[in-house]
Every structure is written in C-alpha cells, then in structure tokens.
Design a protein around this motif. Structure first.
Motif, short mmCIF file in Angstrom:
data_model
loop_
_atom_site.label_atom_id
_atom_site.label_comp_id
_atom_site.label_asym_id
_atom_site.label_seq_id
_atom_site.Cartn_x
_atom_site.Cartn_y
_atom_site.Cartn_z
N ASP A 90 0.83 -1.20 0.00
CA ASP A 90 0.00 0.00 0.00
C ASP A 90 0.87 1.26 0.00
O ASP A 90 1.96 1.28 0.58
CB ASP A 90 -0.90 0.02 1.23
N ASN A 91 0.36 2.28 -0.70
CA ASN A 91 1.00 3.60 -0.79
C ASN A 91 2.25 3.60 -1.66
O ASN A 91 3.00 4.58 -1.66
CB ASN A 91 1.34 4.16 0.59
N LEU A 108 -0.85 3.20 -4.72
CA LEU A 108 -1.59 1.94 -4.78
C LEU A 108 -2.31 1.68 -3.47
O LEU A 108 -1.74 1.85 -2.39
CB LEU A 108 -0.61 0.79 -5.08
N VAL A 109 -3.56 1.27 -3.57
CA VAL A 109 -4.36 0.90 -2.40
C VAL A 109 -4.96 -0.47 -2.68
O VAL A 109 -5.64 -0.66 -3.69
CB VAL A 109 -5.48 1.93 -2.11
N THR A 110 -4.70 -1.44 -1.81
CA THR A 110 -5.20 -2.79 -2.01
C THR A 110 -6.31 -3.10 -1.03
O THR A 110 -6.47 -2.45 0.00
CB THR A 110 -4.06 -3.82 -1.85
N THR A 111 -7.07 -4.17 -1.37
CA THR A 111 -8.11 -4.65 -0.48
C THR A 111 -7.84 -6.11 -0.13
O THR A 111 -6.89 -6.70 -0.63
CB THR A 111 -9.50 -4.53 -1.14
N ALA A 112 -8.70 -6.67 0.72
CA ALA A 112 -8.48 -8.05 1.20
C ALA A 112 -8.58 -9.06 0.06
O ALA A 112 -7.97 -10.12 0.12
CB ALA A 112 -9.50 -8.38 2.28
N ALA A 116 -7.19 -3.94 -6.47
CA ALA A 116 -6.38 -2.75 -6.22
C ALA A 116 -6.94 -1.57 -6.97
O ALA A 116 -7.52 -1.71 -8.06
CB ALA A 116 -4.93 -3.00 -6.64
N HIS A 117 -6.80 -0.40 -6.38
CA HIS A 117 -7.13 0.82 -7.09
C HIS A 117 -6.06 1.86 -6.79
O HIS A 117 -5.23 1.69 -5.88
CB HIS A 117 -8.53 1.34 -6.71
#
Length: 322
Positions: A90-91, A108-112, A116-117
């Motif tokens: 992240d980041n 970058l921001v990820t989820t579980a 990613a967005h």
C-alpha cells in the motif's frame, strides 16, 4: 668560465623546458579519448539509474482524471500483477496509462480480495507520439501461430504505430475462429467459424498489450482490420507514403527519406505504410496494383528473409534512417 656555466645552464634550462612541454603534449590524444569514454560511462550510468527509478506502470481503459485524489480501479489482471507478481505494498507510487498517451501518477491501495485501485497524486498529462507513425502491413496469414505472435510482440516493442494484416493470393486468411468445427451431417462450418480472424485478433491484442507494458509505451499498438488487396490498394493511395519490401527494389535509404526527417508527427493524420508480402512474396499482379496506387518497391538486401524477419528489418531500418 662563468660564461660557459651560464650558457650551459641556459642550455639545460631550454632542454628541460622542451622536455616538459613534450611531456604535456604527448598524452593529449589519450586524454581526449579517456574523457570521451568517461563521458559515455556517465551517460550509461545515468540512463541505468533513471531506468531503475522508473515507477511501475499499469494500464487502465477508463479515462484518466485531472483531479488529484481521484480513484482509479485497476482490472483484475492488473490488480493481480501489482499485488501477487510485483508484490507491491500500500502507498507505493505507480504510474497509470490509458494507452492513448495519457499518464497519471498515484498511490496503490489494495483490499483483502487482492483487488487494487489507485489514488492519483498528480493531474493526468498527455505524452505526444515521437517520430513517424508507421503502419506495418503484412500478409501474415500463412505464418505459424508462434511466428505471427512473435512478429506482433516485436513490432510493438520497436515502436510501430499500427499493424494491419493483408489478405493476398498466397495468404488468403489470418485464421478463423472455430476453424475445423463443422455442423454434423452438412459438413458446413458453424456460423461463428466464419468470423474472419476473430480468435487470432484477440490473442494479438493481449500480446500487444503485454509488449506495450514491457516497453513502457504510452500509446497502444493499433490493430487494424484485415484488408483484401483491392481494399488495401485504396488505402495505399490515401497514405502519405508507402514502401513495399520486394526483390529488385532500390535501397530504402534512396527512397526520398530526407524530407521525412523534419516532419511533425502530431500534424500527420494518416500513418506511413511499410508493406511486406506473404511467403513466396506478392504476385506480379499484386505488385503492379500496389505500385500503380503510389507504393515504391524497396530492397532489404541480397538475402532471402522470412516474412517476420523482413517486416522487423524494414521497420527497424525506417526508424533508424528517419
């Protein structure tokens, strides 16, 4: 006696002055060469450092926002590449490109679920196309799948603007989706089997996209629809210039390339054509048709080349000569 000593000293002084001057002049050429080598080494090191500091790049089909702090959702393929292949955290700062010349930087921001967005940190900027816009037109239907795939990958990496298959007498197709599948009893092909080159075009699109990412292209390779020779001859007539690789042609450097050096690509609406025939080459009637509509025959040397080799040699020569 003092006079002799004086002249002797004067002589020694002159000799020593000459020797000093000679010692300083002798290595001048070597110093210049060493200076050039060190300059090249510095340039190489600078390029390597710049390449290593480049941000990871991902592609997004949606329009890129101009507002800082906007969110961009990456596709499942790009998200997987970011989180599982590159293992980015992240980041991490990354670049996002739309394949049309627009680039934006973001975090970058990820989820579980490994989706990613990107949260943008800069407004989008337009990157202009550099150099000539070359359309590589090849009668490649007779090539084996791996050879055609390799051709698409390399012409993308070498900077072709677009790629167009040509349907000629010796290369009448480019592959058929569902080929070999027929209706039972009638022996006729299924309807979807007659969609010209649909399966191969999908594969080429994926290969070109992967090559664009590897070579950091800001503009995707444009895959143009296939054309018959009669359709393509009209396309040749409308192009700013067209060259056909053929035995007996004059060298490419002699084909009036000097005026192209100072062209402004942004003002060119139509690409310039580089044309390669099929295995066995174009027929004489096809060559006459192309030259009648303004194409010029060029030679790629005295050796007989494979289709994909000739296409890449012609593209490389055009890129280097202009």
């Amino acid at each position: 006696m003092p006079a002799i000593q004086s002249s002797s000293c004067k002589f020694v002084h002159v000799q020593s002055f000459r020797s000093v001057r000679q010692t300083r002049c002798l290595p001048t050429r070597h110093c210049v060469q060493a200076s050039r080598e060190s300059s090249i080494q510095r340039s190489v090191k600078s390029s390597q450092a710049q390449a290593s500091s480049r941000l990871p790049r991902f592609y997004c089909e949606t329009p890129l926002p101009d507002v800082v702090g906007s969110s961009l959702q990456l596709s499942a393929t790009e998200s997987k590449h970011a989180t599982r292949v590159l293992r980015l955290k992240d980041n991490t700062l990354v670049e996002v490109c739309d394949g049309q010349g627009q680039i934006v930087t973001g975090k970058l921001v990820t989820t579980a679920k490994a989706a990613a967005h990107i949260v943008t940190t800069t407004p989008s900027q337009q990157v202009s196309w550099e150099g000539c816009k070359w359309e590589l037109a090849v009668a490649c239907g007779s090539l084996q799948s791996s050879r055609a795939d390799w051709l698409l990958e390399k012409c993308t990496e070498l900077g072709a603007w677009s790629f167009r298959p040509i349907l000629s007498d010796r290369s009448p197709g480019i592959g058929w989706k569902g080929v070999g599948k027929t209706n039972k009893g009638s022996g006729e092909a299924d309807g979807y089997a007659m969609e010209r080159g649909a399966g191969r075009f999908g594969r080429w699109r994926r290969i070109a996209d992967a090559a664009s990412k590897q070579s950091l292209r800001a503009h995707h390779l444009i895959l143009q629809p296939a054309m018959t020779m009669s359709e393509f001859s009209a396309h040749v007539a409308a192009a700013p210039s067209a060259w056909v690789g053929a035995a007996g042609g004059s060298p490419l450097r002699d084909q009036g390339l000097a005026p192209l050096v100072n062209i402004q690509p942004d003002r060119e609406t139509e690409p310039r054509l580089l044309i390669i025939g099929p295995e066995g080459d174009f027929t004489m009637a096809e060559l006459n048709l192309l030259t009648h509509h303004g194409a010029q025959l060029v030679s790629l040397g005295c050796l007989r080349l494979r289709v994909e080799t000739a296409a890449l040699a012609m593209l490389s020569a055009a890129q280097l000569l202009i």
